[in-house]
Design an enzyme around this catalytic site. Structure first.
Site, PDB file in Angstrom:
ATOM      1  N   SER A  41       0.667  -1.139   0.108  1.00 44.00           N
ATOM      2  CA  SER A  41      -0.115   0.010   0.082  1.00 44.00           C
ATOM      3  C   SER A  41       0.905   1.362   0.018  1.00 44.00           C
ATOM      4  O   SER A  41       1.721   1.416  -0.938  1.00 44.00           O
ATOM      5  CB  SER A  41      -0.867  -0.258   1.201  1.00 44.00           C
ATOM      6  OG  SER A  41      -1.788   1.081   1.043  1.00 44.00           O
ATOM      7  N   ASP A 100      -9.752  -3.699  -5.557  1.00 48.07           N
ATOM      8  CA  ASP A 100      -8.963  -2.888  -4.860  1.00 48.07           C
ATOM      9  C   ASP A 100      -8.890  -1.400  -5.979  1.00 48.07           C
ATOM     10  O   ASP A 100      -8.455  -1.613  -7.204  1.00 48.07           O
ATOM     11  CB  ASP A 100      -7.260  -3.335  -4.851  1.00 48.07           C
ATOM     12  CG  ASP A 100      -6.441  -2.487  -4.155  1.00 48.07           C
ATOM     13  OD1 ASP A 100      -6.907  -1.216  -3.582  1.00 48.07           O
ATOM     14  OD2 ASP A 100      -5.292  -2.781  -4.072  1.00 48.07           O
ATOM     15  N   HIS A 154      -8.087  -4.715  -1.085  1.00 51.41           N
ATOM     16  CA  HIS A 154      -6.940  -4.162  -0.466  1.00 51.41           C
ATOM     17  C   HIS A 154      -6.631  -4.462   0.848  1.00 51.41           C
ATOM     18  O   HIS A 154      -7.537  -4.165   1.658  1.00 51.41           O
ATOM     19  CB  HIS A 154      -7.062  -2.373  -0.898  1.00 51.41           C
ATOM     20  CG  HIS A 154      -5.956  -1.612  -0.637  1.00 51.41           C
ATOM     21  ND1 HIS A 154      -4.827  -1.570  -1.304  1.00 51.41           N
ATOM     22  CD2 HIS A 154      -5.428  -0.984   0.711  1.00 51.41           C
ATOM     23  CE1 HIS A 154      -4.070  -0.586  -0.893  1.00 51.41           C
ATOM     24  NE2 HIS A 154      -4.379  -0.498   0.606  1.00 51.41           N
TER      25      HIS A 154
END
Length: 278
Positions: A64, A218, A248
């Protein structure tokens, strides 16, 4: 948040894993986190013998926001001849650009947990400015000048996303009217240290072997797909793993407080396999 993942990777790949506790936004704005990660990586590369590590086998990895930082550090170090070259970079559903919040994955997964479309823009602005006052305008695309959008279109464009990823409810989006005063506040979004997808080819060509993990559900899926294409176009070997049932943050939820998602375990094991194969 990452203790168990780091232990798992260390144990299963028989590697030394160092986790960088970088400063966080909004208290510490860009480039604080990037500088912390770069400083830590340079220190490690200069002191590998202290950690019992082969200097020719150092990998940077992040998920991320950490994927963003790993990509930025990798690009910076690609030009350094005074340090050992990184062996690889591992980018797990990385966020790599803030030009276009209307790519197919942003539209398709705008309400998919754990990262909603609005939150992605919110976090990007918090990291950049320490506030998210102009979130709506950034989501609409008013923050990038038309000439710049044109310049970066070769890298950040739905045209570079494979067609099979556009079948699920995607409509081409026309950016709203450009606002010059807004661009003044967010123009650092065009810096590769903040948005690594915008790095010049000369930098990308020098990057180490790469592993990119993306998830179907995501908003950041297409950032990973676009970077995969850029690396491949520049001759960098890429191992890509796509979790069709992933979302995600799924890797972080592997064995987390009683949660366990099979997709997270599969993704982690594929990362371990990549490391062991280097």
């Amino acid at each position: 948040s990452h203790e168990k993942i780091c232990r798992y990777i260390a144990r299963e790949s028989q590697s030394v894993v160092v986790s960088v506790g970088y400063r966080l936004a909004p208290e510490h704005k860009y480039p604080a986190a990037y500088e912390d990660c770069l400083t830590a990586t340079i220190h490690f590369l200069k002191n590998t013998e202290h950690y019992g590590v082969d200097p020719a086998n150092v990998i940077v990895c992040g998920d991320s926001a950490g994927g963003n930082l790993a990509a930025a550090v990798s690009q910076t170090l690609a030009g350094r001849s005074d340090l050992p070259k990184l062996r690889a970079q591992i980018l797990i559903y990385p966020g790599l650009q803030a030009l276009d919040f209307n790519l197919p994955s942003y539209q398709q997964n705008q309400g998919a947990p754990l990262l909603f479309r609005e939150r992605a823009a919110f976090f990007a602005l918090q990291y950049l400015n320490g506030d998210a006052l102009h979130m709506q305008e950034v989501l609409e695309g008013s923050h990038i000048p038309p000439d710049m959008r044109l310049k970066y279109r070769k890298w950040v464009s739905p045209d570079n996303i494979p067609e099979k990823f556009k079948v699920r409810g995607y409509k081409p989006h026309k950016p709203h009217e450009f606002k010059a005063e807004l661009f003044e506040k967010v123009k650092r979004f065009c810096e590769p240290n903040l948005c690594p997808l915008l790095a010049e080819d000369a930098i990308v060509q020098r990057l180490p072997e790469s592993f990119i993990l993306t998830c179907e559900y995501d908003v950041l899926r297409d950032d990973g797909l676009l970077y995969k294409k850029r690396l491949e176009d520049n001759g960098v070997p890429v191992t890509w793993y796509h979790l069709e049932d992933g979302f995600h943050g799924v890797i972080s939820l592997h064995d987390y407080c009683g949660f366990s998602f099979p997709a997270g375990k599969r993704g982690l094991d594929r990362i371990v396999k990549f490391i062991r194969g280097l």
